[in-house]
Scaffold this motif. Structure first.
Motif, PDB file in Angstrom:
ATOM      1  N   LYS A 107       0.839  -1.201   0.000  1.00  0.00           N
ATOM      2  CA  LYS A 107       0.000   0.000   0.000  1.00  0.00           C
ATOM      3  C   LYS A 107       0.881   1.261   0.000  1.00  0.00           C
ATOM      4  N   GLN A 108       1.951   1.215   0.783  1.00  0.00           N
ATOM      5  CA  GLN A 108       2.870   2.362   0.852  1.00  0.00           C
ATOM      6  C   GLN A 108       3.502   2.615  -0.518  1.00  0.00           C
ATOM      7  N   VAL A 109       3.909   1.536  -1.183  1.00  0.00           N
ATOM      8  CA  VAL A 109       4.545   1.664  -2.501  1.00  0.00           C
ATOM      9  C   VAL A 109       3.566   2.254  -3.514  1.00  0.00           C
ATOM     10  N   SER A 110       2.302   1.842  -3.415  1.00  0.00           N
ATOM     11  CA  SER A 110       1.301   2.322  -4.373  1.00  0.00           C
ATOM     12  C   SER A 110       1.113   3.835  -4.272  1.00  0.00           C
ATOM     13  N   LYS A 111       1.470   4.420  -3.108  1.00  0.00           N
ATOM     14  CA  LYS A 111       1.319   5.872  -2.918  1.00  0.00           C
ATOM     15  C   LYS A 111       2.544   6.643  -3.422  1.00  0.00           C
ATOM     16  N   LEU A 112       3.591   5.909  -3.744  1.00  0.00           N
ATOM     17  CA  LEU A 112       4.860   6.557  -4.092  1.00  0.00           C
ATOM     18  C   LEU A 112       4.769   7.444  -5.330  1.00  0.00           C
ATOM     19  N   THR A 113       4.125   6.952  -6.361  1.00  0.00           N
ATOM     20  CA  THR A 113       4.128   7.655  -7.644  1.00  0.00           C
ATOM     21  C   THR A 113       3.561   9.069  -7.519  1.00  0.00           C
ATOM     22  N   SER A 114       2.636   9.261  -6.596  1.00  0.00           N
ATOM     23  CA  SER A 114       2.041  10.597  -6.450  1.00  0.00           C
ATOM     24  C   SER A 114       2.638  11.355  -5.267  1.00  0.00           C
ATOM     25  N   ASP A 115       3.725  10.832  -4.715  1.00  0.00           N
ATOM     26  CA  ASP A 115       4.288  11.445  -3.501  1.00  0.00           C
ATOM     27  C   ASP A 115       5.281  12.560  -3.855  1.00  0.00           C
ATOM     28  N   GLU A 116       5.508  13.408  -2.880  1.00  0.00           N
ATOM     29  CA  GLU A 116       6.423  14.536  -3.081  1.00  0.00           C
ATOM     30  C   GLU A 116       7.878  14.079  -3.161  1.00  0.00           C
ATOM     31  N   TYR A 117       8.675  14.835  -3.897  1.00  0.00           N
ATOM     32  CA  TYR A 117      10.118  14.593  -4.018  1.00  0.00           C
ATOM     33  C   TYR A 117      10.398  13.145  -4.411  1.00  0.00           C
ATOM     34  N   PHE A 118       9.631  12.658  -5.401  1.00  0.00           N
ATOM     35  CA  PHE A 118       9.855  11.323  -5.962  1.00  0.00           C
ATOM     36  C   PHE A 118       9.747  11.402  -7.467  1.00  0.00           C
ATOM     37  N   ASP A 119      10.797  10.968  -8.147  1.00  0.00           N
ATOM     38  CA  ASP A 119      10.736  10.991  -9.612  1.00  0.00           C
ATOM     39  C   ASP A 119      11.214   9.673 -10.205  1.00  0.00           C
ATOM     40  N   GLY A 120      10.893   8.575  -9.491  1.00  0.00           N
ATOM     41  CA  GLY A 120      11.312   7.262  -9.968  1.00  0.00           C
ATOM     42  C   GLY A 120      10.593   6.845 -11.244  1.00  0.00           C
ATOM     43  N   ASP A 121      11.284   6.098 -12.090  1.00  0.00           N
ATOM     44  CA  ASP A 121      10.670   5.594 -13.314  1.00  0.00           C
ATOM     45  C   ASP A 121      10.049   4.218 -13.056  1.00  0.00           C
ATOM     46  N   GLU A 122       9.697   3.551 -14.165  1.00  0.00           N
ATOM     47  CA  GLU A 122       8.973   2.280 -14.048  1.00  0.00           C
ATOM     48  C   GLU A 122       9.796   1.226 -13.309  1.00  0.00           C
ATOM     49  N   ILE A 123      11.079   1.146 -13.640  1.00  0.00           N
ATOM     50  CA  ILE A 123      11.914   0.120 -13.019  1.00  0.00           C
ATOM     51  C   ILE A 123      12.115   0.406 -11.527  1.00  0.00           C
ATOM     52  N   THR A 124      12.150   1.696 -11.174  1.00  0.00           N
ATOM     53  CA  THR A 124      12.275   2.059  -9.756  1.00  0.00           C
ATOM     54  C   THR A 124      11.043   1.582  -8.994  1.00  0.00           C
ATOM     55  N   ILE A 125       9.885   1.846  -9.571  1.00  0.00           N
ATOM     56  CA  ILE A 125       8.632   1.423  -8.939  1.00  0.00           C
ATOM     57  C   ILE A 125       8.613  -0.099  -8.809  1.00  0.00           C
ATOM     58  N   LYS A 126       9.039  -0.779  -9.886  1.00  0.00           N
ATOM     59  CA  LYS A 126       9.054  -2.246  -9.883  1.00  0.00           C
ATOM     60  C   LYS A 126       9.955  -2.773  -8.757  1.00  0.00           C
ATOM     61  N   LEU A 127      11.097  -2.117  -8.602  1.00  0.00           N
ATOM     62  CA  LEU A 127      12.034  -2.533  -7.561  1.00  0.00           C
ATOM     63  C   LEU A 127      11.419  -2.335  -6.173  1.00  0.00           C
ATOM     64  N   HIS A 128      10.762  -1.181  -5.970  1.00  0.00           N
ATOM     65  CA  HIS A 128      10.103  -0.935  -4.676  1.00  0.00           C
ATOM     66  C   HIS A 128       8.994  -1.956  -4.417  1.00  0.00           C
ATOM     67  N   GLN A 129       8.285  -2.326  -5.475  1.00  0.00           N
ATOM     68  CA  GLN A 129       7.230  -3.333  -5.328  1.00  0.00           C
ATOM     69  C   GLN A 129       7.822  -4.687  -4.923  1.00  0.00           C
ATOM     70  N   ALA A 130       8.976  -5.000  -5.515  1.00  0.00           N
ATOM     71  CA  ALA A 130       9.650  -6.260  -5.188  1.00  0.00           C
ATOM     72  C   ALA A 130      10.122  -6.248  -3.731  1.00  0.00           C
ATOM     73  N   ILE A 131      10.690  -5.122  -3.317  1.00  0.00           N
ATOM     74  CA  ILE A 131      11.192  -4.997  -1.944  1.00  0.00           C
ATOM     75  C   ILE A 131      10.038  -5.144  -0.950  1.00  0.00           C
ATOM     76  N   ALA A 132       8.867  -4.608  -1.308  1.00  0.00           N
ATOM     77  CA  ALA A 132       7.702  -4.655  -0.412  1.00  0.00           C
ATOM     78  C   ALA A 132       7.271  -6.091  -0.108  1.00  0.00           C
ATOM     79  N   LYS A 133       7.699  -7.030  -0.963  1.00  0.00           N
ATOM     80  CA  LYS A 133       7.330  -8.435  -0.753  1.00  0.00           C
ATOM     81  C   LYS A 133       8.244  -9.119   0.255  1.00  0.00           C
ATOM     82  N   LEU A 134       9.378  -8.476   0.578  1.00  0.00           N
ATOM     83  CA  LEU A 134      10.360  -9.087   1.470  1.00  0.00           C
ATOM     84  C   LEU A 134       9.926  -8.963   2.932  1.00  0.00           C
ATOM     85  N   PRO A 135      10.427  -9.857   3.790  1.00  0.00           N
ATOM     86  CA  PRO A 135      10.193  -9.695   5.234  1.00  0.00           C
ATOM     87  C   PRO A 135      10.835  -8.389   5.715  1.00  0.00           C
TER      88      PRO A 135
END
Lengths: 181, 129
Positions: A104-132
């Motif tokens: 849920k936190q990652v899903s809010k990233l794209t519209s968050d302040e001081y964030f300009d990550g591209d698609e691969i950045t988002i994908k990486l954050h989504q992958a990290i969110a799956k980790l313990p």
């Protein structure tokens, strides 16, 4: 501690020089602590809240700093603990499990302040969110912050061996996620 | 994406981009929130000591004020002619008169002023013991 760090700590622990020395400390470490905290809590507003708490703790706690560790390790430890506590509290209030909360936190990233990550950045954050939780922290500190294992060990209180194993597993899971998604 | 290897892929940024301006504003915000430290006993301690002394000083002022006021009243009573007191009915309390005048003088005073003693004390009986 370096000589400069020792001098800075001495100034921080004297009432007449504390204010100026603290401003100096703030200017030096604010940026790295911002990145560290944001890695953990992800969102900008949360980062700002946590940072304010951190610096208040540092201001009051510096009088008791014995110099057993490096100054920046002490700062990073406070910052990490404060960020994790904040996140745990937020997750408890949301009533969802850790993985759902992270996603849920990652899903809010794209519209968050001081964030300009591209698609691969988002994908990486989504992958990290799956980790313990602990693997997420180790991966972020090693990959994004590029800290050495010894430095991460000092911050987290975990052995270097355990950290290496944790990072290796985290990388494997991320690679699998990115391949499949 | 097949066979994705993280360490073979170009470093992926976290995407976080706080500006220097923002960080400077945050620094100032934090500095403004901090308590002002002084090289003397803590504010709390000074405040606690001051409050105690203020309480003691205030009590002494009240005590001395009462003593002086009382003294003034007595002095005033002594300086004001007895006739005036009676006429003004300011200190009609029997005790007050007893301090200033003896019984004979009081009787003479009433005669001189043509005040009926019984009537006088009746009017002012709320001041009696």
């Amino acid at each position: 501690m370096t000589i400069e760090e020792k001098q800075l700590v001495e100034l921080l622990q004297q009432p007449e020089s504390k204010a100026k020395a603290f401003a100096n400390l703030l200017h030096t470490y604010q940026k790295p602590l911002y990145y560290l905290v944001r890695q953990i809590v992800l969102l900008h507003d949360d980062t700002e809240d946590v940072l304010q708490n951190i610096w208040i703790k540092v201001f009051h706690g510096i009088d008791n700093f014995k110099g057993d560790s490096k100054l920046y390790s002490w700062l990073y430890r406070i910052a990490t603990n404060e960020a994790i506590s904040f996140l745990q509290q937020k997750r408890r209030k949301s009533g969802v499990n850790f993985e759902d909360f992270s996603e849920k936190q990652v899903s809010k990233l794209t519209s968050d302040e001081y964030f300009d990550g591209d698609e691969i950045t988002i994908k990486l954050h989504q992958a990290i969110a799956k980790l313990p939780e602990k693997q997420q922290l180790v991966f972020k500190l090693k990959y994004f912050e590029e800290l050495k294992y010894e430095e991460i060990a000092e911050i987290t209180g975990t052995s270097v061996g355990a950290l290496k194993a944790s990072y290796h597993l985290a990388v494997k899971k991320i690679e699998e996620f990115v391949q499949n998604n | 994406m097949k066979d994705f290897k993280l360490n073979e892929f170009p470093k992926i940024s976290s995407g976080f981009t706080p500006t220097d301006t923002y960080l400077e504003q945050l620094n100032q915000k934090i500095l403004n929130q901090l308590p002002k430290e002084k090289s003397q006993p803590s504010k709390g301690k000074v405040m606690r000591i001051s409050k105690q002394w203020i309480a003691v000083a205030a009590s002494l002022v009240v005590l001395f004020g009462w003593v002086i006021w009382n003294q003034n009243q007595t002095d005033w009573l002594e300086n004001v002619p007895a006739e005036q007191l009676v006429l003004q009915k300011k200190y009609t309390h029997y005790y007050d008169y007893a301090e200033l005048l003896n019984e004979q003088d009081i009787q003479k005073l009433y005669q001189d002023l043509e005040i009926d003693e019984n009537e006088y004390w009746q009017d002012n009986q709320e001041y009696w013991y």
